[in-house]
Design an enzyme around this catalytic site. Structure first.
Site, PDB file in Angstrom:
ATOM      1  N   LYS A  69      -7.102   2.696  -2.747  1.00 61.12           N
ATOM      2  CA  LYS A  69      -7.768   3.575  -1.785  1.00 61.12           C
ATOM      3  C   LYS A  69      -8.483   4.696  -2.518  1.00 61.12           C
ATOM      4  O   LYS A  69      -8.096   5.070  -3.626  1.00 61.12           O
ATOM      5  CB  LYS A  69      -6.664   4.134  -0.863  1.00 61.12           C
ATOM      6  CG  LYS A  69      -7.156   4.952   0.290  1.00 61.12           C
ATOM      7  CD  LYS A  69      -6.054   5.049   1.342  1.00 61.12           C
ATOM      8  CE  LYS A  69      -6.481   5.953   2.455  1.00 61.12           C
ATOM      9  NZ  LYS A  69      -5.668   5.812   3.650  1.00 61.12           N
ATOM     10  N   HIS A 128     -11.832   1.848   2.518  1.00 61.00           N
ATOM     11  CA  HIS A 128     -11.287   2.561   1.364  1.00 61.00           C
ATOM     12  C   HIS A 128     -12.256   2.813   0.225  1.00 61.00           C
ATOM     13  O   HIS A 128     -11.861   2.969  -0.926  1.00 61.00           O
ATOM     14  CB  HIS A 128     -10.063   1.804   0.824  1.00 61.00           C
ATOM     15  CG  HIS A 128      -8.896   1.888   1.741  1.00 61.00           C
ATOM     16  ND1 HIS A 128      -7.639   1.461   1.399  1.00 61.00           N
ATOM     17  CD2 HIS A 128      -8.790   2.355   3.006  1.00 61.00           C
ATOM     18  CE1 HIS A 128      -6.817   1.651   2.414  1.00 61.00           C
ATOM     19  NE2 HIS A 128      -7.496   2.190   3.403  1.00 61.00           N
ATOM     20  N   HIS A 136      -8.864  -6.307   4.144  1.00 52.68           N
ATOM     21  CA  HIS A 136      -8.436  -5.549   5.320  1.00 52.68           C
ATOM     22  C   HIS A 136      -9.711  -5.095   6.011  1.00 52.68           C
ATOM     23  O   HIS A 136     -10.395  -4.202   5.521  1.00 52.68           O
ATOM     24  CB  HIS A 136      -7.628  -4.313   4.904  1.00 52.68           C
ATOM     25  CG  HIS A 136      -6.158  -4.538   4.936  1.00 52.68           C
ATOM     26  ND1 HIS A 136      -5.246  -3.524   4.765  1.00 52.68           N
ATOM     27  CD2 HIS A 136      -5.425  -5.661   5.165  1.00 52.68           C
ATOM     28  CE1 HIS A 136      -4.026  -4.030   4.854  1.00 52.68           C
ATOM     29  NE2 HIS A 136      -4.111  -5.315   5.092  1.00 52.68           N
ATOM     30  N   ASP A 196     -12.274   7.150   6.371  1.00 50.26           N
ATOM     31  CA  ASP A 196     -11.424   5.972   6.612  1.00 50.26           C
ATOM     32  C   ASP A 196     -10.724   6.122   7.959  1.00 50.26           C
ATOM     33  O   ASP A 196      -9.509   6.245   8.044  1.00 50.26           O
ATOM     34  CB  ASP A 196     -10.403   5.898   5.453  1.00 50.26           C
ATOM     35  CG  ASP A 196      -9.431   4.749   5.601  1.00 50.26           C
ATOM     36  OD1 ASP A 196      -9.822   3.719   6.176  1.00 50.26           O
ATOM     37  OD2 ASP A 196      -8.288   4.893   5.130  1.00 50.26           O
ATOM     38  N   GLU A 251      -3.065  -2.886  -2.643  1.00 55.34           N
ATOM     39  CA  GLU A 251      -4.204  -2.279  -1.938  1.00 55.34           C
ATOM     40  C   GLU A 251      -4.489  -0.860  -2.415  1.00 55.34           C
ATOM     41  O   GLU A 251      -3.661   0.036  -2.257  1.00 55.34           O
ATOM     42  CB  GLU A 251      -3.907  -2.264  -0.420  1.00 55.34           C
ATOM     43  CG  GLU A 251      -5.005  -1.600   0.398  1.00 55.34           C
ATOM     44  CD  GLU A 251      -4.703  -1.590   1.902  1.00 55.34           C
ATOM     45  OE1 GLU A 251      -3.555  -1.915   2.286  1.00 55.34           O
ATOM     46  OE2 GLU A 251      -5.606  -1.218   2.675  1.00 55.34           O
ATOM     47  N   TRP A 258       0.862  -1.178   0.000  1.00 56.09           N
ATOM     48  CA  TRP A 258       0.000   0.000   0.000  1.00 56.09           C
ATOM     49  C   TRP A 258       0.902   1.234   0.000  1.00 56.09           C
ATOM     50  O   TRP A 258       1.870   1.302   0.756  1.00 56.09           O
ATOM     51  CB  TRP A 258      -0.926   0.042   1.223  1.00 56.09           C
ATOM     52  CG  TRP A 258      -1.641   1.357   1.279  1.00 56.09           C
ATOM     53  CD1 TRP A 258      -2.663   1.758   0.485  1.00 56.09           C
ATOM     54  CD2 TRP A 258      -1.314   2.483   2.108  1.00 56.09           C
ATOM     55  NE1 TRP A 258      -3.008   3.053   0.768  1.00 56.09           N
ATOM     56  CE2 TRP A 258      -2.201   3.528   1.757  1.00 56.09           C
ATOM     57  CE3 TRP A 258      -0.354   2.713   3.111  1.00 56.09           C
ATOM     58  CZ2 TRP A 258      -2.161   4.782   2.372  1.00 56.09           C
ATOM     59  CZ3 TRP A 258      -0.311   3.955   3.726  1.00 56.09           C
ATOM     60  CH2 TRP A 258      -1.215   4.969   3.360  1.00 56.09           C
ATOM     61  N   ASP A 270     -10.423   4.119  10.536  1.00 58.82           N
ATOM     62  CA  ASP A 270      -9.774   2.955  11.142  1.00 58.82           C
ATOM     63  C   ASP A 270     -10.163   2.735  12.599  1.00 58.82           C
ATOM     64  O   ASP A 270      -9.308   2.542  13.462  1.00 58.82           O
ATOM     65  CB  ASP A 270      -8.253   3.038  10.972  1.00 58.82           C
ATOM     66  CG  ASP A 270      -7.839   2.818   9.523  1.00 58.82           C
ATOM     67  OD1 ASP A 270      -8.104   1.738   9.001  1.00 58.82           O
ATOM     68  OD2 ASP A 270      -7.262   3.742   8.915  1.00 58.82           O
ATOM     69  N   ASP A 282      -7.335  -4.312   9.939  1.00 57.25           N
ATOM     70  CA  ASP A 282      -6.571  -3.081   9.722  1.00 57.25           C
ATOM     71  C   ASP A 282      -7.288  -1.901  10.364  1.00 57.25           C
ATOM     72  O   ASP A 282      -8.148  -1.279   9.753  1.00 57.25           O
ATOM     73  CB  ASP A 282      -6.374  -2.829   8.217  1.00 57.25           C
ATOM     74  CG  ASP A 282      -5.510  -1.599   7.973  1.00 57.25           C
ATOM     75  OD1 ASP A 282      -4.904  -1.101   8.948  1.00 57.25           O
ATOM     76  OD2 ASP A 282      -5.438  -1.122   6.826  1.00 57.25           O
ATOM     77  N   ASP A 330      -9.802  -2.984   1.319  1.00 57.17           N
ATOM     78  CA  ASP A 330      -9.878  -2.470   2.687  1.00 57.17           C
ATOM     79  C   ASP A 330     -11.263  -1.859   2.858  1.00 57.17           C
ATOM     80  O   ASP A 330     -11.663  -0.986   2.073  1.00 57.17           O
ATOM     81  CB  ASP A 330      -8.769  -1.432   2.896  1.00 57.17           C
ATOM     82  CG  ASP A 330      -8.723  -0.899   4.323  1.00 57.17           C
ATOM     83  OD1 ASP A 330      -9.785  -0.498   4.844  1.00 57.17           O
ATOM     84  OD2 ASP A 330      -7.632  -0.860   4.915  1.00 57.17           O
TER      85      ASP A 330
HETATM   86  C1  RNT Z   1      -3.899   2.697   4.656  1.00 55.68           C
HETATM   87  C2  RNT Z   1      -4.002   1.254   4.359  1.00 55.68           C
HETATM   88  C3  RNT Z   1      -2.885   0.403   4.925  1.00 55.68           C
HETATM   89  C4  RNT Z   1      -2.503   0.803   6.334  1.00 55.68           C
HETATM   90  C5  RNT Z   1      -1.454  -0.080   6.964  1.00 55.68           C
HETATM   91  C6  RNT Z   1      -0.980   0.475   8.277  1.00 55.68           C
HETATM   92  O1  RNT Z   1      -5.037   3.395   4.370  1.00 55.68           O
HETATM   93  O2  RNT Z   1      -5.217   0.754   4.804  1.00 55.68           O
HETATM   94  O3  RNT Z   1      -3.231  -0.937   4.836  1.00 55.68           O
HETATM   95  O4  RNT Z   1      -3.619   0.876   7.169  1.00 55.68           O
HETATM   96  O5  RNT Z   1      -0.439  -0.254   6.085  1.00 55.68           O
HETATM   97 ZN    ZN Z   2      -5.584  -1.406   4.730  1.00 58.69          ZN
END
Ligand code: RNT
Ligand code: ZN
Length: 421
Positions: free
Chosen positions: A230, A264, A288, A296, A228, A187, A298, A328, A261
């Site tokens: 986004k 994302h 993820h 996003d 990955e 990523w 998290d 994640d 993810d």
């Molecule tokens: C970032 C991505 C990635 C990170 C990690 C820490 O938006 O989701 O996967 O969260 O690498």
């Molecule tokens: Zn991620």
């Protein structure tokens, strides 16, 4: 106490039996599904490159300063051990490359080698755990201007290409020693705050970098690459080079794995819906699992409707051997070990929820055009005694049942975390 759990379970399992659901079989399957637990929840995505390393840039942030953050490998391993002791089953741990064991000296990222991960490999071997890996293309002076693999500076681009190549070599060694392919996730944060005029130029550079990186072939029995995408990040609101469409196309063309993810995409988009759209065209998927609130963000994963829908689609895909589950998220405002356990147990509950559904019955309703019955059935399923099955699952897998694991976390916080400086 245990007798009550068993009694409640036998009553519950009768109800599922009536629907033709074989719970014993499902519980045996559930315990075998590994979840890749993300090491970076334990250190707020800081890594151990330098004393007091911190997450910096990359468009991702860990907010909060709850006491007890792991600031070295020993602490992170101890915290992971504690979390794992409260989670049923045997899992995987996903490292970020800057979690390497650099022996107290600074090692530049293009010089990382498998030796720096040997102590992690030994730790994993002793516990029968498997490891996954992420390249780390943020929190670094060479990522400060927001571009890495798509940088217009040849020197910067080459540096990051070398870093990712090193991480692939490390992943292959991990996979070899642990006898399980190590998933290597790429990523990158590259993008622009405001509207660019050369989208094409950056994307061409990213494509070239990936092509160069993937020239070295490793057996998929050792490691597997995944990319990955986004939608946007903080500071890359207008343009992200590695968008979903970019990597989806790249993964199909090059037959590599793709990472989805859950944070994302646009908040109203269903990631669950994407599974069956993508699986016919690429070999494998990494999910993820995250929880975005408004963006996003998290947040810690919980047993939400979105999670259940996603996991239902994964289970119904009949391709669970091609879909890998990873976590994640990073919340620095609560007990970090608790955050791991909530998220992992949440995903396992969602898996149980999906596995326990009498899917054949539902599918028949659908095929017969009995849509009222399909909806009514799905509604009734929601109030079946699912919790009694979950408690029993925890019991037979020797982890704390119900609320009791919360006390274990509190004890660890008092005895260990609060004593950290
Ligand atoms: C970032 C991505 C990635 C990170 C990690 C820490 O938006 O989701 O996967 O969260 O690498
Ligand atoms: Zn991620």
């Amino acid at each position: 106490m245990n007798a009550k759990i068993v009694d409640a379970y036998s009553l519950a399992s009768k109800k599922y039996d009536d629907l033709g659901v074989n719970i014993e079989k499902i519980l045996n399957k559930l315990v075998e599904i590994p979840i890749s637990i993300h090491a970076w929840q334990g250190d707020d995505v800081s890594g151990f490159e330098r004393p007091n390393s911190k997450l910096n840039g990359g468009g991702i942030i860990a907010t909060g300063n709850y006491p007890g953050k792991a600031s070295n490998i020993k602490q992170l391993q101890m915290d992971l051990d504690t979390a794992l002791s409260l989670i049923p089953g045997t899992h995987r741990v996903n490292l970020h490359s800057f979690h390497g064991d650099f022996g107290g000296k600074f090692v530049e990222r293009n010089l990382y080698t498998p030796e720096y991960f040997q102590s992690w490999i030994e730790w994993a071997k002793e516990r029968n755990l498997k490891l996954d890996m992420n390249s780390t293309l943020f929190s670094h002076p060479k990522a400060d201007d927001g571009f890495t693999l798509s940088s217009k500076s040849n020197e910067i681009r080459q540096f990051w290409i070398e870093h990712v190549c090193r991480c692939r070599e490390i992943s292959a060694e991990i996979g070899k020693q642990l006898k399980s392919p190590c998933i290597h996730n790429i990523w990158i944060p590259d993008g622009f705050k405001d509207t660019p005029v050369d989208r094409k130029g950056y994307r061409e550079l990213l494509k070239n970098s990936l092509d160069e990186i993937l020239q070295e072939k490793y057996s998929t029995s050792l490691m597997k690459d995944t990319v990955e995408g986004k939608l946007f990040g903080i500071g890359s609101e207008a343009f992200v080079v590695g968008s979903h469409e970019f990597y989806l196309s790249y993964a199909i063309t090059n037959q590599v794995m793709l990472t989805l993810d859950t944070g994302h995409f646009h908040p109203t988009e269903s990631v669950g819906d994407k599974i069956s759209s993508i699986l016919p065209f690429i070999p494998e998927l990494l999910i993820h699992i995250s929880r975005g609130i408004r963006w996003d963000s998290d947040h810690v994963v919980i047993l939400s409707d979105e999670l259940i829908q996603l996991i239902e689609e994964i289970v119904r895909s009949d391709a669970m051997d091609r879909i890998h589950l990873g976590l994640d998220y990073f919340d620095a405002s609560i007990n970090r070990i608790g955050a791991w356990v909530i998220g992992t147990r949440g995903v396992q509950k969602a898996l149980l929820c999906a596995l326990i559904q009498p899917w054949q019955i539902l599918k028949e309703f659908e095929e017969n055009g009995q849509y009222f019955q399909r909806l009514a059935f799905l509604e009734e399923l929601k109030t079946l005694p699912f919790g009694s099955v979950w408690d029993y699952f925890c019991l037979i897998n020797n982890v704390p049942i119900g609320f009791s694991w919360i006390n274990e976390i509190e004890k660890y916080e008092k005895e260990v975390l609060r004593k950290r400086s």
